[in-house]
Design a protein around this motif. Structure first.
Motif, PDB file in Angstrom:
ATOM      1  N   ALA A 150       0.838  -1.194   0.000  1.00  0.00           N
ATOM      2  CA  ALA A 150       0.000   0.000   0.000  1.00  0.00           C
ATOM      3  C   ALA A 150       0.872   1.242   0.000  1.00  0.00           C
ATOM      4  O   ALA A 150       2.047   1.208   0.386  1.00  0.00           O
ATOM      5  CB  ALA A 150      -0.919   0.001   1.222  1.00  0.00           C
ATOM      6  N   ARG A 151       0.276   2.326  -0.414  1.00  0.00           N
ATOM      7  CA  ARG A 151       0.971   3.610  -0.426  1.00  0.00           C
ATOM      8  C   ARG A 151       0.734   4.327   0.895  1.00  0.00           C
ATOM      9  O   ARG A 151      -0.318   4.167   1.526  1.00  0.00           O
ATOM     10  CB  ARG A 151       0.449   4.470  -1.580  1.00  0.00           C
ATOM     11  N   GLY A 152       1.721   5.119   1.291  1.00  0.00           N
ATOM     12  CA  GLY A 152       1.555   5.940   2.476  1.00  0.00           C
ATOM     13  C   GLY A 152       0.541   7.047   2.249  1.00  0.00           C
ATOM     14  O   GLY A 152       0.018   7.221   1.139  1.00  0.00           O
ATOM     15  N   ALA A 153       0.264   7.811   3.285  1.00  0.00           N
ATOM     16  CA  ALA A 153      -0.696   8.907   3.179  1.00  0.00           C
ATOM     17  C   ALA A 153      -0.236  10.066   4.052  1.00  0.00           C
ATOM     18  O   ALA A 153       0.340   9.858   5.124  1.00  0.00           O
ATOM     19  CB  ALA A 153      -2.085   8.450   3.594  1.00  0.00           C
ATOM     20  N   SER A 154      -0.507  11.281   3.584  1.00  0.00           N
ATOM     21  CA  SER A 154      -0.049  12.477   4.291  1.00  0.00           C
ATOM     22  C   SER A 154      -1.241  13.318   4.730  1.00  0.00           C
ATOM     23  O   SER A 154      -2.003  13.787   3.879  1.00  0.00           O
ATOM     24  CB  SER A 154       0.854  13.329   3.391  1.00  0.00           C
ATOM     25  N   PRO A 155      -1.422  13.524   6.029  1.00  0.00           N
ATOM     26  CA  PRO A 155      -2.436  14.483   6.469  1.00  0.00           C
ATOM     27  C   PRO A 155      -1.977  15.892   6.079  1.00  0.00           C
ATOM     28  O   PRO A 155      -0.794  16.223   6.211  1.00  0.00           O
ATOM     29  CB  PRO A 155      -2.448  14.304   7.987  1.00  0.00           C
ATOM     30  N   ARG A 156      -2.895  16.677   5.561  1.00  0.00           N
ATOM     31  CA  ARG A 156      -2.501  18.007   5.087  1.00  0.00           C
ATOM     32  C   ARG A 156      -3.373  19.090   5.719  1.00  0.00           C
ATOM     33  O   ARG A 156      -4.558  18.873   5.925  1.00  0.00           O
ATOM     34  CB  ARG A 156      -2.583  18.057   3.553  1.00  0.00           C
ATOM     35  N   PRO A 157      -2.746  20.245   5.981  1.00  0.00           N
ATOM     36  CA  PRO A 157      -1.308  20.533   5.867  1.00  0.00           C
ATOM     37  C   PRO A 157      -0.545  19.853   7.002  1.00  0.00           C
ATOM     38  O   PRO A 157      -0.955  19.924   8.155  1.00  0.00           O
ATOM     39  CB  PRO A 157      -1.235  22.047   5.973  1.00  0.00           C
ATOM     40  N   ILE A 158       0.550  19.216   6.657  1.00  0.00           N
ATOM     41  CA  ILE A 158       1.264  18.375   7.610  1.00  0.00           C
ATOM     42  C   ILE A 158       1.725  19.159   8.832  1.00  0.00           C
ATOM     43  O   ILE A 158       1.778  18.623   9.944  1.00  0.00           O
ATOM     44  CB  ILE A 158       2.459  17.667   6.924  1.00  0.00           C
ATOM     45  N   ASP A 209      -4.335  12.373  15.753  1.00  0.00           N
ATOM     46  CA  ASP A 209      -5.271  12.781  14.695  1.00  0.00           C
ATOM     47  C   ASP A 209      -4.603  12.670  13.327  1.00  0.00           C
ATOM     48  O   ASP A 209      -5.224  12.210  12.361  1.00  0.00           O
ATOM     49  CB  ASP A 209      -5.736  14.220  14.925  1.00  0.00           C
ATOM     50  N   GLY A 210      -3.349  13.079  13.251  1.00  0.00           N
ATOM     51  CA  GLY A 210      -2.625  12.979  11.984  1.00  0.00           C
ATOM     52  C   GLY A 210      -2.389  11.536  11.593  1.00  0.00           C
ATOM     53  O   GLY A 210      -2.464  11.180  10.406  1.00  0.00           O
ATOM     54  N   ALA A 211      -2.109  10.684  12.589  1.00  0.00           N
ATOM     55  CA  ALA A 211      -1.844   9.272  12.307  1.00  0.00           C
ATOM     56  C   ALA A 211      -3.062   8.594  11.690  1.00  0.00           C
ATOM     57  O   ALA A 211      -2.935   7.704  10.840  1.00  0.00           O
ATOM     58  CB  ALA A 211      -1.420   8.556  13.586  1.00  0.00           C
ATOM     59  N   GLU A 212      -4.249   9.006  12.101  1.00  0.00           N
ATOM     60  CA  GLU A 212      -5.469   8.418  11.539  1.00  0.00           C
ATOM     61  C   GLU A 212      -5.621   8.732  10.056  1.00  0.00           C
ATOM     62  O   GLU A 212      -6.294   7.995   9.330  1.00  0.00           O
ATOM     63  CB  GLU A 212      -6.681   8.921  12.314  1.00  0.00           C
ATOM     64  N   LYS A 213      -4.991   9.809   9.603  1.00  0.00           N
ATOM     65  CA  LYS A 213      -5.090  10.207   8.194  1.00  0.00           C
ATOM     66  C   LYS A 213      -3.859   9.791   7.405  1.00  0.00           C
ATOM     67  O   LYS A 213      -3.732  10.103   6.226  1.00  0.00           O
ATOM     68  CB  LYS A 213      -5.260  11.726   8.099  1.00  0.00           C
ATOM     69  N   SER A 214      -2.948   9.096   8.080  1.00  0.00           N
ATOM     70  CA  SER A 214      -1.728   8.637   7.435  1.00  0.00           C
ATOM     71  C   SER A 214      -1.788   7.116   7.299  1.00  0.00           C
ATOM     72  O   SER A 214      -2.829   6.494   7.462  1.00  0.00           O
ATOM     73  CB  SER A 214      -0.504   9.078   8.247  1.00  0.00           C
ATOM     74  N   ARG A 215      -0.661   6.502   6.954  1.00  0.00           N
ATOM     75  CA  ARG A 215      -0.545   5.047   6.860  1.00  0.00           C
ATOM     76  C   ARG A 215       0.355   4.572   7.998  1.00  0.00           C
ATOM     77  O   ARG A 215       1.532   4.951   8.058  1.00  0.00           O
ATOM     78  CB  ARG A 215       0.055   4.643   5.535  1.00  0.00           C
ATOM     79  N   GLN A 216      -0.174   3.773   8.886  1.00  0.00           N
ATOM     80  CA  GLN A 216       0.602   3.314  10.023  1.00  0.00           C
ATOM     81  C   GLN A 216       1.306   2.000   9.680  1.00  0.00           C
ATOM     82  O   GLN A 216       0.756   1.148   8.989  1.00  0.00           O
ATOM     83  CB  GLN A 216      -0.294   3.132  11.241  1.00  0.00           C
ATOM     84  N   ILE A 217       2.536   1.871  10.168  1.00  0.00           N
ATOM     85  CA  ILE A 217       3.314   0.651   9.954  1.00  0.00           C
ATOM     86  C   ILE A 217       3.782   0.116  11.296  1.00  0.00           C
ATOM     87  O   ILE A 217       3.807   0.842  12.292  1.00  0.00           O
ATOM     88  CB  ILE A 217       4.518   0.902   9.018  1.00  0.00           C
ATOM     89  N   LYS A 218       4.168  -1.147  11.282  1.00  0.00           N
ATOM     90  CA  LYS A 218       4.586  -1.815  12.518  1.00  0.00           C
ATOM     91  C   LYS A 218       5.982  -2.411  12.337  1.00  0.00           C
ATOM     92  O   LYS A 218       6.467  -2.531  11.197  1.00  0.00           O
ATOM     93  CB  LYS A 218       3.591  -2.914  12.879  1.00  0.00           C
ATOM     94  N   PRO A 219       6.659  -2.785  13.433  1.00  0.00           N
ATOM     95  CA  PRO A 219       7.974  -3.422  13.307  1.00  0.00           C
ATOM     96  C   PRO A 219       7.907  -4.655  12.410  1.00  0.00           C
ATOM     97  O   PRO A 219       6.987  -5.467  12.502  1.00  0.00           O
ATOM     98  CB  PRO A 219       8.311  -3.799  14.751  1.00  0.00           C
TER      99      PRO A 219
END
Length: 401
Positions: free
Chosen positions: A217-225, A260-270
């Motif tokens: 999957a592609r990442g996502a950026s909450p804007r304005p960051i 809040d920003g993390a919810e609009k981004s793409r979260q990754i794990k170890p």
């Protein structure tokens, strides 16, 4: 360095005259070459972007050609001239130069200057890479997003002008440092060749599409960051600058984003892999932390049933996979490696026990070649710092009164 010291004592005991670049040569503006003009055979040319990405202190051959009809209309660098890139988004790269040492003239495109001078070509090119030059040019760089330097400003920068015998000896000494670094990097290429053989599929049946055995999957950026960047117990925000060029793992980040920003981004794990999809695209890194990635990254997860992570890392780093990414990401100014390209990529997937045997074989060799503290990268970095020290020392002279 004793021979250089002896030459300086004998030939310039009272110091070395410093002159402006305008006093020792002239600047000629290049013109009119686009990447779309390149052809396989024709008249040799150099595009300013190639000075940033391909050419070093000197060059005797070009990687590009244009039609002879177009070349007639263009400015040409003669053997011994410097070719200087005058624009970049990075101040450090503004004014990067290469000495043209070919036997014939070469056409030079726009956003470049030809510096025609009366000195040892590589001595001048080494000067253009020095701390002294960098400090002087800084006051003359203009522009906001695109930074540039004009010929009138370059003409005012001063350069030490020791006798030509001293220039030649300094060049020979610095060339030896460059050659040693190249030899060390050659050992890294040997490792890459060995790795590519070990991870190559033994049969077509051993290969699978990466997207069929993992989630991409592609990442996502909450804007304005900037609204979501926080210093208070946020979630790590992973950027290109957080990963070392020769590193393997992501362990820390310079910035964090809010929940809040993390919810609009793409979260990754170890354990997840991330790949840059634009700058240095396709280079894999393994996360050792929970974090969030912006839309300049791709993430590969849920691969564990098919791959040992270290084996998958070697596969993604291998030349066939990296070359395939490069070819399919396009040849324009801005390349893009999207999730579809990565998903459709065929990768070797032998049984996991075989993967671990291959990883074990590569481990010691990998430690020697790629370990940042004790392997070749550490040795190369030490030699690079040594070269930079002696380059700046050898290009610094007491000025003649």
């Amino acid at each position: 360095m004793s021979r250089i010291d002896d030459l300086i004592r004998n030939l310039c005991p009272d110091g070395v005259e410093h002159k402006t670049l305008g006093e020792v040569g002239e600047f000629i503006r290049g013109n009119g070459i686009k990447k779309s003009d390149f052809i396989k055979q024709g008249y040799p040319c150099i595009h300013y972007g190639q000075i940033h990405t391909h050419y070093g202190i000197s060059a005797a051959e070009t990687i590009s050609n244009i039609s002879p009809e177009q070349a007639i209309r263009l400015q040409k660098a003669q053997p011994g001239d410097l070719i200087i890139a005058t624009t970049s988004e990075d101040d450090d790269a503004v004014g990067k130069a290469t000495a043209w040492l070919g036997t014939t003239p070469v056409a030079v495109g726009g956003d470049s200057y030809i510096f025609r001078h009366s000195m040892e070509p590589k001595y001048v090119s080494y000067f253009f890479s020095s701390t002294t030059f960098s400090q002087q040019k800084q006051a003359h760089i203009t522009g906001s997003k695109v930074r540039r330097i004009a010929a009138s400003s370059l003409s005012r920068i001063t350069i030490p002008t020791p006798p030509i015998e001293v220039q030649h000896e300094i060049t020979r000494t610095l060339d030896r440092f460059i050659q040693l670094e190249a030899e060390l990097e050659g050992r890294q290429h040997q490792y890459a060749y060995y790795r590519d053989i070990l991870v190559a599929p033994r049969s077509p049946r051993e290969s699978v599409k990466l997207g069929e055995v993992s989630h991409i999957a592609r990442g996502a950026s909450p804007r304005p960051i900037r609204k979501f960047i926080t210093n208070d117990n946020g979630i790590p925000w992973i950027k290109i600058g957080d990963v070392p060029p020769q590193g393997k793992y992501i362990t820390t980040t310079a910035q964090h984003i809010s929940t809040d920003g993390a919810e609009k981004s793409r979260q990754i794990k170890p354990g997840d892999f991330i790949l840059s999809n634009s700058m240095s695209f396709g280079r894999p890194y393994i996360a050792k932390i929970n974090g969030c990635i912006h839309d300049g990254w791709l993430v590969i997860s849920n691969y564990e049933k098919t791959f040992d992570p270290d084996f998958l890392y070697h596969v993604l780093r291998s030349s066939p996979i990296q070359n395939g990414f490069a070819q399919r990401a396009g040849s324009g100014t801005v390349r893009n490696l999207n999730s579809r390209i990565v998903s459709e990529t065929l990768v070797p997937a032998p049984p996991i026990d075989q993967q671990r045997e291959i990883v074990h074989l590569l481990y010691k060799f990998d430690l020697l070649v790629n370990d940042l503290t004790s392997g070749l990268p550490a040795e190369i970095e030490a030699r690079r710092k040594q070269y930079e020290y002696y380059r700046d020392r050898l290009l610094t002279f007491p000025e003649k009164k």
